[in-house]
Design an enzyme around this catalytic site. Structure first.
Site, mmCIF file in Angstrom:
data_model
loop_
_atom_site.group_PDB
_atom_site.id
_atom_site.type_symbol
_atom_site.label_atom_id
_atom_site.label_comp_id
_atom_site.label_asym_id
_atom_site.label_seq_id
_atom_site.Cartn_x
_atom_site.Cartn_y
_atom_site.Cartn_z
ATOM 1 N N GLY A 15 82.184 68.168 56.289
ATOM 2 C CA GLY A 15 82.806 66.911 56.671
ATOM 3 C C GLY A 15 82.513 66.468 58.093
ATOM 4 N N GLU A 66 80.870 74.786 55.791
ATOM 5 C CA GLU A 66 79.817 74.439 54.811
ATOM 6 C C GLU A 66 79.466 72.962 54.933
ATOM 7 O OE1 GLU A 66 81.634 75.859 51.159
ATOM 8 O OE2 GLU A 66 82.950 74.116 51.073
ATOM 9 N N GLY A 71 77.170 69.568 54.951
ATOM 10 C CA GLY A 71 76.015 69.055 54.234
ATOM 11 C C GLY A 71 75.397 67.943 55.061
ATOM 12 N N ARG A 72 76.080 66.797 55.051
ATOM 13 C CA ARG A 72 75.562 65.588 55.675
ATOM 14 C C ARG A 72 75.076 65.795 57.112
ATOM 15 N NH1 ARG A 72 76.899 60.385 54.123
ATOM 16 N NH2 ARG A 72 78.717 61.167 52.976
ATOM 17 N N CYS A 100 68.237 43.136 41.107
ATOM 18 C CA CYS A 100 68.859 41.847 40.803
ATOM 19 C C CYS A 100 70.371 41.975 40.909
ATOM 20 C CB CYS A 100 68.469 41.408 39.406
ATOM 21 S SG CYS A 100 66.692 41.397 39.184
ATOM 22 N N TYR A 119 72.717 62.597 51.019
ATOM 23 C CA TYR A 119 73.378 61.646 50.115
ATOM 24 C C TYR A 119 72.587 60.341 50.070
ATOM 25 C CZ TYR A 119 77.149 64.986 50.955
ATOM 26 O OH TYR A 119 77.882 66.140 51.082
HETATM 27 C C1 LIG Z 1 80.617 67.844 49.761
HETATM 28 C C2 LIG Z 1 81.251 69.097 50.190
HETATM 29 C C3 LIG Z 1 80.880 69.684 51.411
HETATM 30 C C4 LIG Z 1 79.930 69.037 52.379
HETATM 31 O O1 LIG Z 1 80.497 67.894 52.906
HETATM 32 P P1 LIG Z 1 79.715 67.066 54.054
HETATM 33 O O2 LIG Z 1 80.602 65.882 54.277
HETATM 34 O O3 LIG Z 1 78.399 66.711 53.495
HETATM 35 O O4 LIG Z 1 79.601 67.949 55.233
HETATM 36 C C5 LIG Z 1 81.446 70.905 51.717
HETATM 37 N N1 LIG Z 1 82.330 71.512 50.891
HETATM 38 C C6 LIG Z 1 82.716 70.965 49.723
HETATM 39 C C7 LIG Z 1 83.677 71.675 48.868
HETATM 40 C C8 LIG Z 1 82.199 69.735 49.340
HETATM 41 O O5 LIG Z 1 82.601 69.188 48.195
#
Ligand SMILES: *Cc1c(COP(=O)(O)O)cnc(C)c1O
Length: 416
Positions: free
Chosen positions: A241, A277, A279-280, A355, A384
């Site tokens: 997050g 953990e 991601g983004r 469109c 994403y």
């Molecule tokens: C999507 C997700 C993440 C990663 O979230 P980001 O906003 O991309 O950092 C981590 N843990 C869980 C359980 C998720 O669903």
């Protein structure tokens, strides 16, 4: 009404050169800067305390090259489906996987156990019973983190944040179920499951101080829970997050502040190790979406450029409601006998080929003189982006994919 102009972005030379060198037939293209990704991941890892483990949430971008490039800097990968588990296990064999996410099916859990996955983030009381049966039948033992949807004070969240928890949601166990879940895991009912700790991924898009405040609440709550039951707390996973500022790309998540805060949190709680953990915030910056302008035209006092491709390749701005930051790359060569269309004014809205009025990548971009044939490079397209897009709507060709690494010559591979 004037929306703020999207922020200008600094483009690495290798990415710019690749975006300009690609023949038109290879556009649109995703260009991934693996050198930048490695440098960023190394910098993130370097400011995290030793007792903090870094997992990469594969759903942000599961391209095998990305998963492999992150390999040296992460402890493991978080997967959220059977498909991701199989894909990540093949892309980075032998690396630890944690299986999270709601609605795991018995078939997915069985397949994950076949792959050797031995840590699960359990999302409900029902899932705990199912997992227990499936694991027991195989005479193996797996580690469990109970994912809780903890109440978060509104001050810890903020507007513009994608909330996964803190209020009613399909994610995790309700805190009211915590005592029963811990008892079930410690009274001998599920001998094949080892309770290792607590998981909470409550919101996405928070800056470092707010995300730290959430982590502190989660660790305090988990510590109380374990103490109440007299059981050890080995791990607390405080989720991902970390914010990516699409409107201010230079303004990055402050990993140094976050790492120092996690270190203080660990000092105050000598027991568990912490896991994050993201991601983004790991992969967004390394990805670029390169394309060209097909046409430029006026419409009711504004100007629009129609680009090759669109939100069916790069859904991020439509999904999040922002203007995707971009750089304009003028191209003077024009191969056709007919004249180019060009912008008359200062501001041009960059739309795609679909469109639907929703197919807009960036509104009112300062683009004086933008012409058909010029190229546009969208930044922050590494998370994403391609993988959340509705590729088949209108049946346009898929983008080609290229990996550049300033350590060697740009290399390219066609995906089609
Ligand atoms: C999507 C997700 C993440 C990663 O979230 P980001 O906003 O991309 O950092 C981590 N843990 C869980 C359980 C998720 O669903």
């Amino acid at each position: 009404m004037t929306a703020p102009a999207p922020a200008p972005v600094a483009v690495p030379d290798s990415v710019r050169a690749t975006a300009l060198a690609l023949p038109t037939a290879q556009l649109p293209a995703y260009v991934y800067d693996l050198a930048a990704l490695r440098a960023h991941a190394a910098a993130v890892r370097a400011v995290l305390p030793e007792r903090a483990e870094l997992y990469y949430a594969a759903k942000a971008n599961p391209e095998p090259e990305i998963l492999a490039a992150l390999g040296p800097y992460v402890t493991g990968y978080e997967v959220s489906s059977g498909g991701e588990a199989a894909h990540v296990a093949a892309a980075v064999p032998g690396r630890p996987l944690a299986f999270g996410g709601p609605g795991k099916t018995p078939a997915e859990i069985t397949a994950a156990l076949d792959l050797g996955v031995n840590r699960f983030h359990v999302e409900s009381a029902y899932e705990l019973r199912m997992l227990s049966h499936l694991v027991a039948a195989r005479r193996t033992r797996v580690g469990v983190l109970l994912r809780f949807n903890l109440a978060v004070s509104p001050g810890e969240l903020a507007t513009g944040v994608l909330a996964m928890g803190g209020g009613p949601s399909p994610f995790g166990l309700d805190p009211a179920q915590a005592d029963a879940a811990v008892r079930a895991l410690t009274d001998g009912s599920h001998p094949h499951l080892e309770l290792r700790g607590v998981h909470a991924h409550l919101a996405s898009g928070l800056p470092a101080p707010r995300l730290l405040a959430v982590a502190e609440s989660v660790v305090a709550w988990a510590t109380d829970l374990a103490a109440r039951h007299g059981v050890p707390l080995r791990e607390v996973n405080v989720g991902g997050g970390m914010a990516v500022g699409y409107t201010r790309p230079a303004d990055r998540f402050d990993w140094a502040v976050y790492g120092a805060g996690l270190a203080r949190l660990l000092d105050a709680h000598p027991g568990p190790l912490l896991r994050i953990e993201p991601g983004r915030a790991l992969t967004a910056y390394c990805g670029w979406y390169a394309t060209d302008v097909l046409d430029v035209k006026p419409s009711h006092g504004e100007e629009f450029a129609v680009l090759r491709g669109g939100t069916h390749h790069l859904r991020t701005p439509a999904a999040k409601g922002h203007d995707q930051p971009c750089a304009l790359l003028p191209v003077d060569d024009w191969p056709h006998p007919w004249p180019r269309s060009a912008a008359d004014g200062e501001l041009v809205t960059l739309a795609g080929q679909l469109c639907t009025p929703k197919d807009v990548l960036a509104r009112r971009v300062p683009a004086a003189g933008l012409r058909a044939g010029d190229r546009v490079l969208f930044a922050l397209a590494g998370a994403y982006a391609w993988n959340i897009s509705h590729h088949d709507f209108l049946m346009h060709p898929r983008p080609t994919v290229h990996y550049v690494d300033s350590r060697d010559v740009p290399d390219s591979t066609d995906r089609s």
